[in-house]
Design a protein around this motif. Structure first.
Motif, PDB file in Angstrom:
ATOM      1  N   GLN A 220       0.834  -1.213   0.000  1.00 44.89           N
ATOM      2  CA  GLN A 220       0.000   0.000   0.000  1.00 44.89           C
ATOM      3  C   GLN A 220       0.867   1.261   0.000  1.00 44.89           C
ATOM      4  OE1 GLN A 220      -3.429   0.262   0.056  1.00 44.89           O
ATOM      5  NE2 GLN A 220      -4.012  -1.869   0.384  1.00 44.89           N
ATOM      6  N   LEU A 221       1.927   1.230   0.809  1.00 42.96           N
ATOM      7  CA  LEU A 221       2.772   2.417   0.927  1.00 42.96           C
ATOM      8  C   LEU A 221       3.580   2.624  -0.360  1.00 42.96           C
ATOM      9  CD1 LEU A 221       3.132   4.473   3.162  1.00 42.96           C
ATOM     10  CD2 LEU A 221       5.144   3.200   3.926  1.00 42.96           C
ATOM     11  N   ILE A 222       4.066   1.541  -0.936  1.00 47.81           N
ATOM     12  CA  ILE A 222       4.802   1.644  -2.205  1.00 47.81           C
ATOM     13  C   ILE A 222       3.882   2.195  -3.282  1.00 47.81           C
ATOM     14  CG2 ILE A 222       5.881   0.285  -4.050  1.00 47.81           C
ATOM     15  CD1 ILE A 222       6.961  -1.565  -1.792  1.00 47.81           C
ATOM     16  N   ALA A 223       2.632   1.703  -3.303  1.00 47.77           N
ATOM     17  CA  ALA A 223       1.680   2.199  -4.304  1.00 47.77           C
ATOM     18  C   ALA A 223       1.475   3.705  -4.145  1.00 47.77           C
ATOM     19  CB  ALA A 223       0.351   1.452  -4.176  1.00 47.77           C
ATOM     20  N   ARG A 224       1.295   4.164  -2.893  1.00 41.46           N
ATOM     21  CA  ARG A 224       1.090   5.607  -2.675  1.00 41.46           C
ATOM     22  C   ARG A 224       2.339   6.417  -3.032  1.00 41.46           C
ATOM     23  NH1 ARG A 224      -3.759   6.736   1.058  1.00 41.46           N
ATOM     24  NH2 ARG A 224      -4.888   4.792   0.677  1.00 41.46           N
ATOM     25  N   ALA A 225       3.515   5.851  -2.740  1.00 39.51           N
ATOM     26  CA  ALA A 225       4.754   6.550  -3.096  1.00 39.51           C
ATOM     27  C   ALA A 225       4.891   6.680  -4.609  1.00 39.51           C
ATOM     28  CB  ALA A 225       5.958   5.796  -2.527  1.00 39.51           C
TER      29      ALA A 225
ATOM     30  N   GLU B 266     -10.397  -7.722  -0.898  1.00 42.00           N
ATOM     31  CA  GLU B 266     -11.180  -6.684  -1.555  1.00 42.00           C
ATOM     32  C   GLU B 266     -11.104  -5.354  -0.813  1.00 42.00           C
ATOM     33  OE1 GLU B 266     -12.326  -5.888  -4.173  1.00 42.00           O
ATOM     34  OE2 GLU B 266     -12.955  -7.612  -5.341  1.00 42.00           O
ATOM     35  N   GLU B 267     -11.179  -5.397   0.545  1.00 46.05           N
ATOM     36  CA  GLU B 267     -11.204  -4.135   1.286  1.00 46.05           C
ATOM     37  C   GLU B 267      -9.860  -3.421   1.195  1.00 46.05           C
ATOM     38  OE1 GLU B 267     -11.022  -7.064   2.465  1.00 46.05           O
ATOM     39  OE2 GLU B 267      -9.658  -7.139   4.183  1.00 46.05           O
ATOM     40  N   LYS B 268      -8.777  -4.191   1.056  1.00 47.61           N
ATOM     41  CA  LYS B 268      -7.469  -3.553   0.909  1.00 47.61           C
ATOM     42  C   LYS B 268      -7.274  -3.018  -0.508  1.00 47.61           C
ATOM     43  CE  LYS B 268      -5.133  -5.970   4.572  1.00 47.61           C
ATOM     44  NZ  LYS B 268      -4.010  -6.827   4.930  1.00 47.61           N
ATOM     45  N   LEU B 269      -7.837  -3.720  -1.470  1.00 43.91           N
ATOM     46  CA  LEU B 269      -7.755  -3.208  -2.841  1.00 43.91           C
ATOM     47  C   LEU B 269      -8.537  -1.899  -2.936  1.00 43.91           C
ATOM     48  CD1 LEU B 269      -8.062  -6.538  -4.858  1.00 43.91           C
ATOM     49  CD2 LEU B 269      -6.011  -5.288  -4.172  1.00 43.91           C
ATOM     50  N   ALA B 270      -9.640  -1.817  -2.214  1.00 36.96           N
ATOM     51  CA  ALA B 270     -10.406  -0.564  -2.188  1.00 36.96           C
ATOM     52  C   ALA B 270      -9.550   0.565  -1.609  1.00 36.96           C
ATOM     53  CB  ALA B 270     -11.685  -0.749  -1.364  1.00 36.96           C
ATOM     54  N   LEU B 271      -8.777   0.231  -0.569  1.00 33.28           N
ATOM     55  CA  LEU B 271      -7.887   1.225   0.041  1.00 33.28           C
ATOM     56  C   LEU B 271      -6.821   1.672  -0.964  1.00 33.28           C
ATOM     57  CD1 LEU B 271      -7.200   2.635   2.770  1.00 33.28           C
ATOM     58  CD2 LEU B 271      -5.741   0.668   3.292  1.00 33.28           C
ATOM     59  N   ALA B 272      -6.302   0.723  -1.725  1.00 38.53           N
ATOM     60  CA  ALA B 272      -5.297   1.067  -2.743  1.00 38.53           C
ATOM     61  C   ALA B 272      -5.899   1.990  -3.797  1.00 38.53           C
ATOM     62  CB  ALA B 272      -4.747  -0.200  -3.396  1.00 38.53           C
TER      63      ALA B 272
ATOM     64  N   HIS C  15      -4.732   1.577  -9.508  1.00 41.04           N
ATOM     65  CA  HIS C  15      -5.643   0.528  -9.930  1.00 41.04           C
ATOM     66  C   HIS C  15      -5.400  -0.661  -9.008  1.00 41.04           C
ATOM     67  CE1 HIS C  15      -6.177   2.844 -13.627  1.00 41.04           C
ATOM     68  NE2 HIS C  15      -4.864   2.944 -13.672  1.00 41.04           N
ATOM     69  N   ALA C  16      -6.369  -1.545  -8.927  1.00 43.52           N
ATOM     70  CA  ALA C  16      -6.176  -2.677  -8.020  1.00 43.52           C
ATOM     71  C   ALA C  16      -7.012  -3.840  -8.496  1.00 43.52           C
ATOM     72  CB  ALA C  16      -6.574  -2.286  -6.599  1.00 43.52           C
ATOM     73  N   LEU C  17      -6.476  -5.042  -8.369  1.00 47.78           N
ATOM     74  CA  LEU C  17      -7.273  -6.228  -8.696  1.00 47.78           C
ATOM     75  C   LEU C  17      -6.802  -7.436  -7.900  1.00 47.78           C
ATOM     76  CD1 LEU C  17      -6.403  -7.459 -12.322  1.00 47.78           C
ATOM     77  CD2 LEU C  17      -4.942  -6.045 -10.911  1.00 47.78           C
TER      78      LEU C  17
ATOM     79  N   PRO D 117      -0.197   8.791   3.824  1.00 47.77           N
ATOM     80  CA  PRO D 117      -0.158   7.419   4.343  1.00 47.77           C
ATOM     81  C   PRO D 117      -1.130   7.176   5.496  1.00 47.77           C
ATOM     82  CG  PRO D 117       1.691   8.668   5.212  1.00 47.77           C
ATOM     83  CD  PRO D 117       0.920   9.599   4.334  1.00 47.77           C
ATOM     84  N   THR D 118      -1.755   8.225   6.040  1.00 49.70           N
ATOM     85  CA  THR D 118      -2.510   8.058   7.286  1.00 49.70           C
ATOM     86  C   THR D 118      -3.721   7.123   7.169  1.00 49.70           C
ATOM     87  OG1 THR D 118      -3.750  10.103   6.903  1.00 49.70           O
ATOM     88  CG2 THR D 118      -1.740  10.281   8.214  1.00 49.70           C
ATOM     89  N   PRO D 119      -4.317   6.937   5.965  1.00 53.14           N
ATOM     90  CA  PRO D 119      -5.402   5.939   5.901  1.00 53.14           C
ATOM     91  C   PRO D 119      -4.918   4.516   6.175  1.00 53.14           C
ATOM     92  CG  PRO D 119      -5.564   7.461   4.055  1.00 53.14           C
ATOM     93  CD  PRO D 119      -4.254   7.735   4.720  1.00 53.14           C
TER      94      PRO D 119
END
Lengths: 319, 319
Positions: free
Chosen positions: B167-172, B187-193, B199-201, B285-287
């Motif tokens: 998640q952090l790498i994706a945001r970076a 699914e809930e983590k992909l939603a966070l991404a 994009h997430a799958l 990153p706070t979420p």
């Protein structure tokens, strides 16, 4: 005609069907073929290959669509791309997903009286390069490809492995002006590496002076060699993997992350670069020839090539 | 004072000895620390670490040789080099062979009321960046370091793993202007991404359209992720390894050679780049914060962080 077919073990079939030359292909008459570690693996079932073995060869063009090719002495790139995909259009048939590979994947190989190769894969051998050197063109091209991957750092490149692959890589690197240290297990092979212009030492002699090499080429053919390379290379250094270890490897990969290493896989190279090196006389692979058999005795040649520590075993169509 | 000590399992020691600030070091008062996967591994015996845990923190300088540092809110590079070796002189303390690493190697960490850090490792946190964001500076710096390794290719970068590292790498990467596809299992983590701009799958949804990605970042924390990355990347593509799998990994490395892949290990990054990204507001990153415990309840925080699928768990010195 005669052909060495990969069945359960390599078997010389005397009445093999003559190959049918298709449009764009050349019909080649074998002069000499070399036995590679991959041939031994294929004969043991690697990649499920069934058919004629052999991808290291020098031969003569017997027939071709382009008439001026006939009579030429040639070697060939073993990867035959589809010519249509993005890889092929980017001049990278080596990674065409639909490629055939001579004597390895979907295409009969060179250990037969006659075989076919796409004309676009052929490279002419100058008269000054003898058959015994030209037969090394394919593995020498693969060895030269390592140079593309090794950063231009000061100090020697370490080659792990004193077998035929390590020896050839050492000669390719020395012939390209690089300083090389071969690390192996056999005094007589290290002496051969020294004759080829490399420094050489036993793995048991590895001191702290080699720890932290910036560039290591792994050519041992064994999974343990990969672990040793990851241990010897310095932080942010490069490890070039030449060994294809069939199946799964049990190795500690944490040094890759902790020491931020670059690990590069390296497979086939450019045949014309190998022929150019041989033509210049910058590297002589012929001291790596250990034995020579006629195509009639090809099964015996394979047994010899499988001996532990064997160097290059050749199969001579005219012998 | 209070300190979370790595013994058999993390244990809050209430009367831990105060740290002695040495020359060139700053005494830091903890504000917030984050629990990293490495902390969990260390607490299970990885690297044989014994001492105070914690390397993700934001704190306040309580004392320092350079008086103007006192009172500043800071984060820090966790690698403290010797300052003398070739690596340190080349500005690369991350690979100093004699380095200590905060809360990981030869140096007590940040999960204590007070701890010391070399002054040269400190990075100031601007007032506009809240503690809850600043505490991510160390892992965010490591995430940003991936950008140095990923070639500037068209199309998305694939991040394998929807855990806190992925998640952090994706945001970076998104914050640095790159297109990103996160592949995960939840699914809930992909939603966070997706909320973070990627994009997430699901891995089960991986179709042939992703086969042949030019650049894949492996951040699953599992050996199986490495195998998946080697399978998904296209020929001559790049796989960045972020996961440190302790011990030996059983993986088929033949795709590295056959497809001539580049495998790069990537560990720590530049803290000032992370602070710069947070200051610009280019990544939030706070979420990723899942839970918050006081230092008094640090043992419970570790148990929560060890829950399968846990995101970032914080330890608040003032809480």
């Amino acid at each position: 005609m005669r052909a060495l077919v990969c069945a359960r073990e390599p078997e010389l079939v005397r009445d093999h069907q003559e190959p049918a030359r298709r449009d764009g292909e050349a019909l080649i008459g074998l002069r000499i073929a070399g036995i590679c570690h991959t041939d031994l693996e294929l004969s043991r079932g690697y990649m499920g290959f069934r058919g004629v073995l052999g991808h290291e060869f020098v031969g003569e063009v017997l027939d071709a669509g382009a008439r001026m090719l006939v009579g030429k002495r040639v070697v060939a790139d073993i990867n035959a791309g589809c010519g249509e995909c993005a890889h092929c259009k980017a001049n990278d048939a080596h990674h065409c997903p639909a490629r055939t590979v001579l004597g390895i994947l979907g295409r009969d190989g060179a250990m037969a009286d006659r075989f076919t190769v796409p004309e676009r894969c052929l490279v002419e051998v100058p008269d000054s390069v003898p058959d015994d050197a030209a037969v090394f063109a394919e593995p020498l091209a693969a060895a030269l490809h390592v140079i593309d991957d090794v950063p231009d750092v000061p100090g020697p490149i370490v080659v792990l492995g004193d077998g035929k692959l390590g020896q050839l890589i050492a000669r390719a690197l020395v012939g390209s002006g690089r300083e090389v240290v071969v690390v192996g297990h056999h005094e007589e092979k290290l002496a051969l590496a020294r004759e080829g212009g490399a420094h050489a030492l036993l793995e048991s002699e590895l001191g702290s002076d080699l720890d932290g090499s910036p560039a290591i080429v792994e050519a041992t053919g064994r999974a343990a060699g990969i672990a040793l390379a990851l241990r010897l290379v310095r932080p942010r250094g490069t490890v070039v993997l030449k060994t294809t270890v069939a199946g799964r490897t049990d190795v500690d990969l944490s040094p890759v992350v902790i020491n931020e290493l670059t690990v590069l896989g390296s497979r086939c190279g450019d045949l014309s670069r190998a022929i150019e090196l041989l033509t210049r006389g910058a590297a002589d692979p012929t001291p790596l020839i250990q034995a020579r058999y006629s195509l009639d005795d090809a099964a015996a040649a394979f047994r010899r090539a499988a001996d532990p520590g064997a160097l290059k075993v050749l199969i001579d169509a005219g012998g």
